[in-house]
Design a protein around this motif. Structure first.
Motif, PDB file in Angstrom:
ATOM      1  N   PRO A 123     -42.577  72.879  -2.130  1.00 24.46           N
ATOM      2  CA  PRO A 123     -41.115  72.777  -1.972  1.00 24.46           C
ATOM      3  C   PRO A 123     -40.421  72.246  -3.217  1.00 24.46           C
ATOM      4  O   PRO A 123     -39.276  72.621  -3.489  1.00 24.46           O
ATOM      5  CB  PRO A 123     -40.955  71.812  -0.783  1.00 24.46           C
ATOM      6  CG  PRO A 123     -42.265  71.154  -0.596  1.00 24.46           C
ATOM      7  CD  PRO A 123     -43.277  72.126  -1.077  1.00 24.46           C
ATOM      8  N   ILE A 124     -41.083  71.379  -3.987  1.00 25.54           N
ATOM      9  CA  ILE A 124     -40.484  70.910  -5.234  1.00 25.54           C
ATOM     10  C   ILE A 124     -40.372  72.066  -6.227  1.00 25.54           C
ATOM     11  O   ILE A 124     -39.356  72.236  -6.907  1.00 25.54           O
ATOM     12  CB  ILE A 124     -41.291  69.739  -5.824  1.00 25.54           C
ATOM     13  CG1 ILE A 124     -41.102  68.491  -4.964  1.00 25.54           C
ATOM     14  CG2 ILE A 124     -40.886  69.455  -7.267  1.00 25.54           C
ATOM     15  CD1 ILE A 124     -41.961  67.318  -5.373  1.00 25.54           C
ATOM     16  N   ALA A 125     -41.413  72.877  -6.307  1.00 25.21           N
ATOM     17  CA  ALA A 125     -41.369  74.043  -7.189  1.00 25.21           C
ATOM     18  C   ALA A 125     -40.260  75.011  -6.778  1.00 25.21           C
ATOM     19  O   ALA A 125     -39.657  75.680  -7.619  1.00 25.21           O
ATOM     20  CB  ALA A 125     -42.715  74.747  -7.182  1.00 25.21           C
ATOM     21  N   ALA A 126     -39.976  75.062  -5.465  1.00 23.63           N
ATOM     22  CA  ALA A 126     -38.946  75.979  -4.974  1.00 23.63           C
ATOM     23  C   ALA A 126     -37.547  75.581  -5.429  1.00 23.63           C
ATOM     24  O   ALA A 126     -36.620  76.398  -5.377  1.00 23.63           O
ATOM     25  CB  ALA A 126     -38.992  76.038  -3.448  1.00 23.63           C
ATOM     26  N   LEU A 127     -37.388  74.326  -5.869  1.00 25.44           N
ATOM     27  CA  LEU A 127     -36.079  73.889  -6.351  1.00 25.44           C
ATOM     28  C   LEU A 127     -35.787  74.401  -7.761  1.00 25.44           C
ATOM     29  O   LEU A 127     -34.653  74.309  -8.236  1.00 25.44           O
ATOM     30  CB  LEU A 127     -35.998  72.360  -6.368  1.00 25.44           C
ATOM     31  CG  LEU A 127     -36.171  71.633  -5.035  1.00 25.44           C
ATOM     32  CD1 LEU A 127     -36.077  70.134  -5.249  1.00 25.44           C
ATOM     33  CD2 LEU A 127     -35.147  72.087  -4.014  1.00 25.44           C
TER      34      LEU A 127
END
Length: 435
Positions: free
Chosen positions: A380-384
């Motif tokens: 989810p951090i990468a998705a930001l």
């Protein structure tokens, strides 16, 4: 080291290279309120679609930054704790430095011929309620039918009635006669292709047996080693690699059945508890999520289809194909993943270094928690990544408040990315692969 994650919303391991460090806007106010929302987002009009989407992004960035910092702190504590147990330097104040000390110690053992194997299986479930509450504030087009536009199999509704699809019941511990994603504890033997704790019927195992191993043993022995110790004849205690038989606390590989308490990889019938992230058929107690086959008449949990008595409106946990809603929906998913609950099981084998085995085994619970949370957060951090002010301006007028919120959120996302990169590297240190 192998780490396996299984969840409807958290995919398996992605290479560290996919976690690009985000570029933020210098000088923004990155303070957050008690809910993790950036204070810079306070002036937004949540009734406007573009600004509601900006707010959802800010909330996700703020929550993930806090969680990433928490996990980085966990790794600092884990590595410094292990360093102390191993007689190494404990003065480092950052996870990167403390885990570098541990990394050097483990690499030294590996270079001396020691074998270190640590398999971690984690099951992480995002908080569907958090996602539903977030999406309730997204300004989705009135013509969007969530049930019709949601990715097949990803629609979830809180149910207290009959469910025509899979029904998932989650609790700290629930009676289960379905598939358990987590740990199944049963009095009768169950087919277990994962981590078994109790008794494993296989005559050949890899893991730890407190009663030792009577034949064909290779590994670390905290009892009497009869056979060879580091290549020399042995009939007593062995601080190195024992080959032959071990009278107690055998950690390694064995060709005889474990007559005591077993913990490790079992490929046969397990009596006790079985943890497998992909799910195991359970007829006992499930610590995690119990998934029942379609048609359950009394679903008091999450129904992945139509429910006769919905407790709340349906939520899409996958891709929602509605105009103008994709960005807001994605941010809500990230917020839900930030609040994911994880359970993990680990199988540790150290051959040839009793001190290293004792240290890792003593702190195995903390290591499992840090691993699970690290890999639950990194996607989810990468998705930001890749968001800009222009991303949100394309949805409508975000105003000055919106631009200020985006700037602060991008800085928080960048900080989260840096922290999670440190944690991913720290997790590799346990096996000596980092650096």
């Amino acid at each position: 080291m192998s780490v396996y994650l299984k969840s409807r919303v958290l995919p398996a391991i992605v290479s560290l290279a996919t976690l690009g460090v985000l570029v933020g806007v210098d000088g923004c106010n990155t303070a957050v309120d008690k809910n993790g929302t950036p204070e810079a987002c306070n002036g937004l009009d949540a009734t406007a679609k573009a600004q509601a989407t900006v707010l959802a992004y800010g909330q996700a960035a703020g929550k993930l930054e806090q969680k990433a910092a928490d996990v980085e702190a966990k790794w600092l504590a884990v590595c410094n704790g292990l360093n102390g147990d191993l007689g190494e330097d404990t003065s480092k104040t950052s996870a990167a430095d403390a885990c570098a000390v541990l990394n050097a110690r483990v690499k030294k053992a590996l270079n001396a011929g020691v074998t270190v194997t640590l398999d971690v299986e984690a099951n992480c479930q995002a908080d569907v309620k958090v996602q539903a509450d977030c999406e309730a504030n997204c300004q989705v087009s009135a013509s969007c039918d969530v049930a019709a536009k949601c990715e097949p199999g990803k629609l979830v509704v809180d149910c207290n009635g009959s469910c025509d699809a899979e029904c998932d019941i989650k609790a700290p511990s629930v009676a289960c006669t379905g598939t358990c994603e987590g740990t199944c504890k049963a009095d009768a033997a169950i087919q277990c292709m994962g981590q078994c704790e109790g008794q494993c019927t296989a005559p050949q195992w890899e893991g730890t047996c407190d009663a030792g191993c009577t034949a064909g043993f290779s590994g670390t022995c905290n009892g009497m080693c009869n056979g060879m110790c580091d290549g020399a004849n042995s009939t007593g205690m062995c601080a190195g690699k024992c080959e032959g038989s071990c009278s107690a606390q055998a950690s390694g590989k064995c060709t005889a059945q474990c007559t005591g308490t077993f913990k490790g990889g079992c490929t046969a019938m397990c009596m006790g508890s079985c943890a497998l992230s992909a799910g195991v058929m359970c007829n006992g107690t499930c610590e995690g999520t119990c998934a029942y086959a379609p048609g359950k008449a009394d679903c008091n949990g999450e129904c992945h289809g139509k429910c006769s008595a919905e407790v709340s409106p349906p939520t899409c946990t996958g891709k929602l194909d509605c105009q103008g809603s994709a960005d807001c929906h994605a941010s809500c998913q990230s917020s839900a993943q930030a609040d994911a609950s994880c359970s993990a099981e680990a199988n540790l084998v150290v051959e040839g270094d009793a001190k290293l085995y004792a240290a890792l085994n003593a702190r195995l619970d903390s290591i499992k928690d840090a691993f699970a949370l690290t890999f639950a957060l990194k996607d989810p951090i990468a998705a930001l990544a890749g968001k800009t002010v222009g991303t949100f301006q394309a949805l409508g007028d975000i105003g000055v408040s919106g631009a200020t919120c985006v700037g602060a959120s991008l800085e928080l996302a960048a900080q989260a990315s840096v922290s999670i990169n440190v944690s991913v590297s720290a997790s590799a240190s346990v096996q000596g692969k980092a650096g």
